[in-house]
Design an enzyme around this catalytic site. Structure first.
Site, PDB file in Angstrom:
ATOM      1  N   PHE A  74      36.359  33.554  42.520  1.00 14.69           N
ATOM      2  CA  PHE A  74      37.709  33.120  42.894  1.00 14.69           C
ATOM      3  C   PHE A  74      38.413  34.086  43.825  1.00 14.69           C
ATOM      4  O   PHE A  74      39.433  33.749  44.418  1.00 14.69           O
ATOM      5  CB  PHE A  74      38.576  32.871  41.645  1.00 14.69           C
ATOM      6  CG  PHE A  74      38.649  34.048  40.681  1.00 14.69           C
ATOM      7  CD1 PHE A  74      39.494  35.120  40.907  1.00 14.69           C
ATOM      8  CD2 PHE A  74      37.868  34.047  39.534  1.00 14.69           C
ATOM      9  CE1 PHE A  74      39.575  36.169  40.026  1.00 14.69           C
ATOM     10  CE2 PHE A  74      37.943  35.109  38.638  1.00 14.69           C
ATOM     11  CZ  PHE A  74      38.793  36.181  38.883  1.00 14.69           C
ATOM     12  N   ASP A  75      37.869  35.300  44.006  1.00 14.30           N
ATOM     13  CA  ASP A  75      38.507  36.230  44.954  1.00 14.30           C
ATOM     14  C   ASP A  75      37.584  37.418  45.199  1.00 14.30           C
ATOM     15  O   ASP A  75      36.777  37.781  44.326  1.00 14.30           O
ATOM     16  CB  ASP A  75      39.847  36.717  44.411  1.00 14.30           C
ATOM     17  CG  ASP A  75      40.682  37.407  45.489  1.00 14.30           C
ATOM     18  OD1 ASP A  75      40.457  37.104  46.671  1.00 14.30           O
ATOM     19  OD2 ASP A  75      41.543  38.225  45.151  1.00 14.30           O
ATOM     20  N   TYR A 120      45.060  36.416  32.162  1.00 12.67           N
ATOM     21  CA  TYR A 120      46.165  35.480  32.437  1.00 12.67           C
ATOM     22  C   TYR A 120      46.539  34.615  31.239  1.00 12.67           C
ATOM     23  O   TYR A 120      47.358  33.701  31.352  1.00 12.67           O
ATOM     24  CB  TYR A 120      45.798  34.605  33.640  1.00 12.67           C
ATOM     25  CG  TYR A 120      45.611  35.427  34.886  1.00 12.67           C
ATOM     26  CD1 TYR A 120      46.704  35.856  35.626  1.00 12.67           C
ATOM     27  CD2 TYR A 120      44.336  35.810  35.285  1.00 12.67           C
ATOM     28  CE1 TYR A 120      46.522  36.645  36.753  1.00 12.67           C
ATOM     29  CE2 TYR A 120      44.148  36.594  36.406  1.00 12.67           C
ATOM     30  CZ  TYR A 120      45.248  37.014  37.132  1.00 12.67           C
ATOM     31  OH  TYR A 120      45.083  37.802  38.248  1.00 12.67           O
TER      32      TYR A 120
END
Length: 571
Positions: A74-75, A120
């Site tokens: 994702f990154d 998160y």
């Protein structure tokens, strides 16, 4: 890291305090371990350098790749070719990052598996990270800059730009040499100086400089963030000369380099002999009492007049003397015993440790009465007086005897402090006599008795009665019937107001030597002291009873007169 994905802090999703270790776990490449007790795991991919880890508040630079547990990326900072920078424990990243990266070393590569509670949480980070997702980050710690909250109040932060040398830091009396540049937050330079020298305790420019240099090493370069309380506060500072104005409540950015410093020490407890090191010496050894020293020497008055010069010209004989022998003034004597070979120092010596209240004619000029004098001294060489561990048994006994005789000469001259030191050194030579022969032990015991008795006499003269009592007790442990020890201990007890103990010792001494005139005289003194003490005690209790009777309710009610304390009134 992409602008639209800054790994937001998960502080709002966290419940309870973190319970994580203070130290990084010891790991081998390929090994995986849990960090703390909240499910954070670390797998070591590549070992780092050195032994240090970044700490809270440090600015770190990393490369990373983030994936879900199924491998979905994702990154990645690596994809965009730009390392990611952030400050640890400032809420810039998720908690798992803060805690994991604090276990890494420079150059280390590790994979962190971070549970949702440290990432998160229940919310996730849509659209890329689902709710309650565990994440994996492949992180390489490229570097970090140490950032310290110097005063622990958020008012002064230090970021190290260039590490310094060794481990020492300047102290309050020292003179530091610095380069600095101070700017406002908008980049306006308000002050700048190269090669500025100042005494730490006196400070310079603003309070932040003195506080910061005390945490720095030689050659260290730092960037200071200075809040108003360590800058110029609510009032600010007007422009003056080359320095610009600092507005009220301004935060400053100060670049500071500690070039070097001169160590300043207080040789005597009363701060009347001060030594400033101009050039550091070699090794660790310093002269002891009785050392033969050779120095280059310049003696000056306050106005710069030279009154003494030794060993300065090429081929000129060095100034040679023996320490603790009154061959030079006391301040110079004490100071050279703190110097190393090759050291150059500047001494400031008050009159009490110099030539006192008398005029003194020296080689090049007269030193007026009550003069503070200044010396520049270079320690060229010295030969230390032998310590006990350098001597064999026979040499120890001989050295002890010699020190005892030196002490006797000094005692007769009324130099009790120096005599006391000689007796103490004599006893040190023979203190441990387990390896001595029977005859040597006999000699050693006789010397210990004589030196401790003579030292007790010194302590009585110096009014150090507690120490005199201890020394006499040491003698009595060796010779329980030593009349001198009983007599001198009784004298000490009288001055310490332990009159009962004094009487016990005097009576025992008179039993052993009934015709001793000095002991009889001391007994008279003791009896007078006891009589005086009893009178004071009677007066004290008489006054106390009188005051108690005045406030006794039974007396005020007109009843019977109060009986003496402790007696039943009906008796």
């Amino acid at each position: 890291m992409d602008a639209d994905f800054d790994i937001p802090a998960a502080g709002d999703m966290m419940n309870g305090d973190m319970d994580l270790p203070d130290e990084a776990p010891i790991m081998k490449v390929g090994e995986e371990k849990e960090i703390g007790k909240q499910g954070l795991k670390k797998k070591l991919v590549k070992e780092g350098e050195g032994w240090e880890n970044p700490e809270s508040g440090d600015e770190v630079e990393v490369h990373y790749t983030g994936t879900l547990l199924d491998g979905t990326k994702f990154d990645s900072s690596r994809d965009i070719g730009t390392p990611f920078n952030f400050t640890l424990d400032r809420g810039h990243v998720i908690k798992g990052w803060d805690e994991g990266i604090k276990t890494m070393k420079k150059g280390e590569n590790a994979v962190f598996t971070i549970p949702p509670e440290l990432a998160y949480g229940e919310a996730g980070s849509p659209p890329t990270i689902p709710p309650n997702a565990s994440l994996q980050f492949d992180v390489e710690l490229l570097s970090w800059s140490s950032v310290k909250d110097i005063c622990k109040d958020g008012g002064l932060f230090k970021k190290i730009l260039t590490e310094g040398e060794n481990w020492e830091n300047p102290k309050d009396p020292d003179e530091v040499l610095v380069n600095y540049e101070a700017k406002l937050e908008d980049g306006t330079v308000v002050a700048k100086a190269d090669g500025k020298e100042f005494t730490v305790k006196d400070g310079y420019f603003c309070p932040a400089l003195a506080k910061a240099v005390k945490t720095m090493k030689k050659g260290e370069k730092v960037l200071l963030t200075v809040k108003p309380q360590y800058g110029f506060g609510e009032k600010g500072k007007p422009a003056a000369g080359a320095e610009g104005a600092v507005p009220p409540n301004a935060t400053l950015q100060i670049s500071l380099e500690l070039i070097s410093w001169k160590t300043v020490t207080e040789v005597t407890d009363d701060k009347k002999v001060i030594k400033k090191i101009l050039k550091e010496g070699e090794g660790h050894e310093r002269p002891n009492e009785g050392s033969i020293v050779e120095v280059k020497l310049i003696g000056k008055l306050q106005d710069g007049t030279h009154f003494l010069k030794k060993g300065q010209a090429e081929g000129e004989e060095l100034f040679k003397f023996k320490t603790d022998e009154e061959q030079v003034i006391d301040g110079l004597d004490k100071a050279v015993m703190t110097m190393k070979k090759g050291e150059v120092a500047q001494l400031t010596i008050a009159p009490e440790y110099a030539f006192g209240s008398s005029e003194s004619k020296q080689e090049l000029a007269v030193v007026p009465p009550n003069s503070t004098v200044y010396y520049e001294v270079e320690m060229v060489s010295f030969i230390r007086d032998k310590e006990s561990w350098n001597l064999n048994t026979a040499e120890k006994i001989e050295a002890a005897g010699k020190k005892k005789e030196e002490g006797n000469v000094l005692f007769k001259a009324g130099k009790y402090v120096r005599a006391s030191k000689r007796y103490e050194k004599a006893v040190k030579y023979i203190n441990y006599d387990t390896s001595f022969s029977v005859e040597e032990k006999k000699q050693s015991k006789a010397l210990k008795v004589a030196c401790n008795l003579n030292n007790a006499a010194c302590k009585l003269k110096l009014k150090d009665y507690k120490e005199a009592e201890k020394l006499c007790t040491k003698v009595l442990e060796l010779e329980s019937s030593n009349v001198k020890a009983l007599y001198r201990r009784a004298q000490a007890y009288i001055h310490l107001a332990d009159l009962d103990l004094a009487e016990f010792d005097i009576k025992k001494a008179l039993e052993l030597d009934p015709d001793n005139r000095e002991i009889k005289m001391e007994y008279k003194v003791l009896k007078e002291k006891m009589k005086e003490y009893n009178k004071k005690e009677a007066k004290f209790y008489g006054n106390m009873f009188a005051k108690m009777n005045k406030v006794d309710p039974a007396n005020k009610s007109g009843g019977k007169e109060a009986a003496p304390m402790g007696i039943d009134s009906k008796a």
